[in-house]
Write a protein that holds these residues in place. Sequence first.
Motif, PDB file in Angstrom:
ATOM      1  N   PHE A 101      86.470  10.867  85.440  1.00 57.56           N
ATOM      2  CA  PHE A 101      87.131  11.110  84.154  1.00 57.56           C
ATOM      3  C   PHE A 101      88.170  10.027  83.887  1.00 57.56           C
ATOM      4  N   ARG A 102      88.121   9.395  82.716  1.00 61.15           N
ATOM      5  CA  ARG A 102      89.164   8.414  82.376  1.00 61.15           C
ATOM      6  C   ARG A 102      90.475   9.150  82.087  1.00 61.15           C
ATOM      7  N   PRO A 103      91.561   8.733  82.744  1.00 66.74           N
ATOM      8  CA  PRO A 103      92.843   9.367  82.432  1.00 66.74           C
ATOM      9  C   PRO A 103      93.182   9.245  80.949  1.00 66.74           C
ATOM     10  N   SER A 104      93.577  10.349  80.357  1.00 65.16           N
ATOM     11  CA  SER A 104      94.026  10.427  78.952  1.00 65.16           C
ATOM     12  C   SER A 104      92.949  10.135  77.910  1.00 65.16           C
ATOM     13  N   HIS A 105      91.668  10.089  78.335  1.00 62.41           N
ATOM     14  CA  HIS A 105      90.576  10.053  77.342  1.00 62.41           C
ATOM     15  C   HIS A 105      90.045  11.485  77.210  1.00 62.41           C
ATOM     16  N   ALA A 106      88.882  11.648  76.580  1.00 62.35           N
ATOM     17  CA  ALA A 106      88.377  13.000  76.295  1.00 62.35           C
ATOM     18  C   ALA A 106      87.329  13.441  77.310  1.00 62.35           C
ATOM     19  N   SER A 240      93.725  14.670  63.328  1.00 62.71           N
ATOM     20  CA  SER A 240      92.326  14.795  63.739  1.00 62.71           C
ATOM     21  C   SER A 240      91.742  13.432  64.105  1.00 62.71           C
ATOM     22  N   LEU A 241      92.506  12.365  63.850  1.00 64.13           N
ATOM     23  CA  LEU A 241      92.019  11.027  64.210  1.00 64.13           C
ATOM     24  C   LEU A 241      92.220  10.790  65.700  1.00 64.13           C
ATOM     25  N   PRO A 242      91.273  10.077  66.340  1.00 58.21           N
ATOM     26  CA  PRO A 242      91.447   9.828  67.765  1.00 58.21           C
ATOM     27  C   PRO A 242      92.690   8.992  68.031  1.00 58.21           C
ATOM     28  N   ALA A 243      93.380   9.322  69.116  1.00 55.88           N
ATOM     29  CA  ALA A 243      94.538   8.567  69.630  1.00 55.88           C
ATOM     30  C   ALA A 243      95.835   8.803  68.856  1.00 55.88           C
ATOM     31  N   THR A 244      95.864   9.770  67.927  1.00 54.85           N
ATOM     32  CA  THR A 244      97.122  10.019  67.206  1.00 54.85           C
ATOM     33  C   THR A 244      98.025  10.950  68.006  1.00 54.85           C
ATOM     34  N   LYS A 245      99.304  10.711  67.896  1.00 56.25           N
ATOM     35  CA  LYS A 245     100.282  11.495  68.650  1.00 56.25           C
ATOM     36  C   LYS A 245     101.393  12.056  67.774  1.00 56.25           C
ATOM     37  N   PHE A 300     100.200   6.276  66.893  1.00 51.02           N
ATOM     38  CA  PHE A 300      98.999   6.117  67.734  1.00 51.02           C
ATOM     39  C   PHE A 300      99.431   5.720  69.140  1.00 51.02           C
ATOM     40  N   LYS A 301      98.792   6.323  70.124  1.00 53.78           N
ATOM     41  CA  LYS A 301      99.151   6.041  71.523  1.00 53.78           C
ATOM     42  C   LYS A 301      98.490   4.737  71.994  1.00 53.78           C
ATOM     43  N   PRO A 302      98.899   4.220  73.154  1.00 58.14           N
ATOM     44  CA  PRO A 302      98.174   3.072  73.730  1.00 58.14           C
ATOM     45  C   PRO A 302      96.754   3.509  74.089  1.00 58.14           C
ATOM     46  N   THR A 303      95.777   2.648  73.872  1.00 57.10           N
ATOM     47  CA  THR A 303      94.369   2.963  74.191  1.00 57.10           C
ATOM     48  C   THR A 303      94.251   3.472  75.628  1.00 57.10           C
ATOM     49  N   ALA A 304      93.497   4.552  75.796  1.00 57.69           N
ATOM     50  CA  ALA A 304      93.396   5.173  77.128  1.00 57.69           C
ATOM     51  C   ALA A 304      92.661   4.271  78.126  1.00 57.69           C
ATOM     52  N   THR A 305      91.607   3.595  77.674  1.00 54.49           N
ATOM     53  CA  THR A 305      90.796   2.822  78.618  1.00 54.49           C
ATOM     54  C   THR A 305      91.452   1.476  78.902  1.00 54.49           C
ATOM     55  N   ILE A 306      91.839   1.276  80.146  1.00 53.26           N
ATOM     56  CA  ILE A 306      92.502   0.023  80.536  1.00 53.26           C
ATOM     57  C   ILE A 306      91.854  -0.520  81.808  1.00 53.26           C
ATOM     58  N   GLY A 326      83.639  -2.290  80.293  1.00 48.68           N
ATOM     59  CA  GLY A 326      83.209  -2.074  78.905  1.00 48.68           C
ATOM     60  C   GLY A 326      84.140  -2.763  77.915  1.00 48.68           C
ATOM     61  N   ARG A 327      83.804  -2.618  76.622  1.00 46.81           N
ATOM     62  CA  ARG A 327      84.571  -3.307  75.574  1.00 46.81           C
ATOM     63  C   ARG A 327      85.498  -2.306  74.905  1.00 46.81           C
ATOM     64  N   HIS A 328      86.769  -2.656  74.830  1.00 44.40           N
ATOM     65  CA  HIS A 328      87.745  -1.700  74.293  1.00 44.40           C
ATOM     66  C   HIS A 328      88.768  -2.388  73.420  1.00 44.40           C
ATOM     67  N   PRO A 334      95.210  -2.148  64.408  1.00 47.41           N
ATOM     68  CA  PRO A 334      94.648  -2.949  63.310  1.00 47.41           C
ATOM     69  C   PRO A 334      93.435  -2.310  62.643  1.00 47.41           C
ATOM     70  N   ARG A 335      92.627  -1.572  63.449  1.00 45.86           N
ATOM     71  CA  ARG A 335      91.444  -0.923  62.871  1.00 45.86           C
ATOM     72  C   ARG A 335      91.765   0.465  62.342  1.00 45.86           C
ATOM     73  N   ALA A 336      92.939   0.987  62.672  1.00 42.13           N
ATOM     74  CA  ALA A 336      93.265   2.355  62.262  1.00 42.13           C
ATOM     75  C   ALA A 336      93.729   2.435  60.803  1.00 42.13           C
TER      76      ALA A 336
HETATM   77  C1  FMN Z   1      90.193   2.569  65.626  1.00 45.86           C
HETATM   78  C2  FMN Z   1      90.217   3.207  66.978  1.00 45.86           C
HETATM   79  C3  FMN Z   1      89.645   2.536  68.052  1.00 45.86           C
HETATM   80  C4  FMN Z   1      89.674   3.091  69.333  1.00 45.86           C
HETATM   81  N1  FMN Z   1      89.135   2.370  70.364  1.00 45.86           N
HETATM   82  C5  FMN Z   1      89.246   2.859  71.636  1.00 45.86           C
HETATM   83  C6  FMN Z   1      88.765   2.102  72.744  1.00 45.86           C
HETATM   84  O1  FMN Z   1      88.256   1.001  72.583  1.00 45.86           O
HETATM   85  N2  FMN Z   1      88.908   2.650  73.977  1.00 45.86           N
HETATM   86  C7  FMN Z   1      89.483   3.880  74.186  1.00 45.86           C
HETATM   87  O2  FMN Z   1      89.604   4.317  75.310  1.00 45.86           O
HETATM   88  N3  FMN Z   1      89.941   4.601  73.140  1.00 45.86           N
HETATM   89  C8  FMN Z   1      89.840   4.142  71.886  1.00 45.86           C
HETATM   90  N4  FMN Z   1      90.296   4.892  70.836  1.00 45.86           N
HETATM   91  C9  FMN Z   1      90.912   6.209  71.096  1.00 45.86           C
HETATM   92  C10 FMN Z   1      89.977   7.257  71.681  1.00 45.86           C
HETATM   93  O3  FMN Z   1      88.885   7.501  70.843  1.00 45.86           O
HETATM   94  C11 FMN Z   1      90.789   8.540  71.955  1.00 45.86           C
HETATM   95  O4  FMN Z   1      91.964   8.245  72.630  1.00 45.86           O
HETATM   96  C12 FMN Z   1      89.999   9.535  72.787  1.00 45.86           C
HETATM   97  O5  FMN Z   1      88.969  10.069  72.020  1.00 45.86           O
HETATM   98  C13 FMN Z   1      90.853  10.705  73.288  1.00 45.86           C
HETATM   99  O6  FMN Z   1      91.380  11.441  72.210  1.00 45.86           O
HETATM  100  P1  FMN Z   1      92.934  11.612  71.982  1.00 45.86           P
HETATM  101  O7  FMN Z   1      93.564  10.299  72.332  1.00 45.86           O
HETATM  102  O8  FMN Z   1      93.064  11.923  70.535  1.00 45.86           O
HETATM  103  O9  FMN Z   1      93.412  12.712  72.883  1.00 45.86           O
HETATM  104  C14 FMN Z   1      90.270   4.362  69.537  1.00 45.86           C
HETATM  105  C15 FMN Z   1      90.847   5.040  68.448  1.00 45.86           C
HETATM  106  C16 FMN Z   1      90.826   4.472  67.184  1.00 45.86           C
HETATM  107  C17 FMN Z   1      91.469   5.206  66.040  1.00 45.86           C
END
Ligand code: FMN
Length: 362
Positions: A101-106, A240-245, A300-306, A326-328, A334-336
């Motif tokens: 499981f990636r820490p702090s991902h889904a 509801s958007l991914p990575a929002t805090k 928005f939080k720092p991207t989980a995958t590092i 992988g590519r992250h 910038p894309r949000a």
């Molecule tokens: C535009 C955009 C790009 C994203 N790209 C990545 C990515 O490359 N790698 C990654 O781990 N998360 C990325 N995320 C965030 C994950 O989708 C998100 O953190 C994950 O689904 C867990 O959900 P949560 O952070 O809302 O709890 C991205 C989010 C957005 C809005």
Amino acid sequence: MGNTFGQLFRVTTFGESHGGGVGVVIDGCPPKIDISEAEIQRELDRRRPGQSKITTQRREEDRCESLSGVFAGKTLGTPIAILVRNKDAQPEDYAQLKTAFRPSHADFTYQTKYGIRNWQGGGRASARETVGRVAAGAVAKKILSILYSKFEMVAFVAQIHDVTAQVNRSIVKVKDVEKNTVRCPDAWAAKLMTSLIEQIRDEGDSVGGVIECVVRGIPTGLGEPVFDKLEADLAKAMLSLPATKGFEIGSGFAATRMRGSEHNDPFEMRGGKVRTATNNSGGVQGGISNGEEIYFRVAFKPTATIRHPQSTVTVSREQTKLTARGRHDPCVLPRAAPIVEAMAAIVLCDHALRQKAIGLLG
Ligand SMILES: Cc1cc2nc3c(=O)[nH]c(=O)nc-3n(C[C@H](O)[C@H](O)[C@H](O)COP(=O)(O)O)c2cc1C
């Protein structure tokens, strides 16, 4: 099930990162709205991966195919289905995520909730899901611009990590935002943000930040107290958007450090209309738009995958170390920006149609 959003303008997204494709079904779009694939494509291009060196290098053209609901360039009033096929999937990059499981991902929460998950590229939790939202947002923006001649919406990067931009929100335009790849209209801050993201990317790490969105030309009356207040629906849409805090509207959390005498927005007559001299309310009072600019901020939080070794556990509950491949996106901001605009447009369009349905007669 949580894949549908909105009451009258109803948006259902579908798809996973490495499945056949992603997209949206929009139900409730009024008939005879002029809309072309090019208009939808323009918004999708702003969200697309691989658009610059500071975003993920996944190469997707994200060409939209409109399958139904549009005929001869006009909406039919029937469900609009838009599909974007996934082209550049590299499932082998994610093989280690089948078990760890990636820490702090889904990964962990999807696995425990559903007992199964598509581990390739984050599956349904991937930001590829937002393709459907952006396509629906393009349609929503079109409807809003027909309903309200002064409608304008601009989302921009206001902060990345510790770099904060100076932006006059009342005059900022989309073209100012699109001048640089980081989508920050403050050129000086944009340079600092870009080099920060490049440095963080090279270190295999990630950073977060704040998107600010301003909407002009929305009249009074949108928002349905008590549970569907305009700011409540905006907050739900954004969170509801991914990575929002976090979400704040108007003065937001800063209001907690102000007195009522500083914070209240005095009413005045201007141009024959009731206006407010200041706008700490962010254009919404009592859950209803008051005719001023609507503005809000999304964290928005720092991207989980590092690409750092991190402690985690496996599906079979063993402690392990994981260094992501992988590519992250080293920073999702910038894309949000276009994604935040899309969700705001969907909320406002839904409320505009609701106000038409149940607002004052005449
Ligand atoms: C535009 C955009 C790009 C994203 N790209 C990545 C990515 O490359 N790698 C990654 O781990 N998360 C990325 N995320 C965030 C994950 O989708 C998100 O953190 C994950 O689904 C867990 O959900 P949560 O952070 O809302 O709890 C991205 C989010 C957005 C809005």
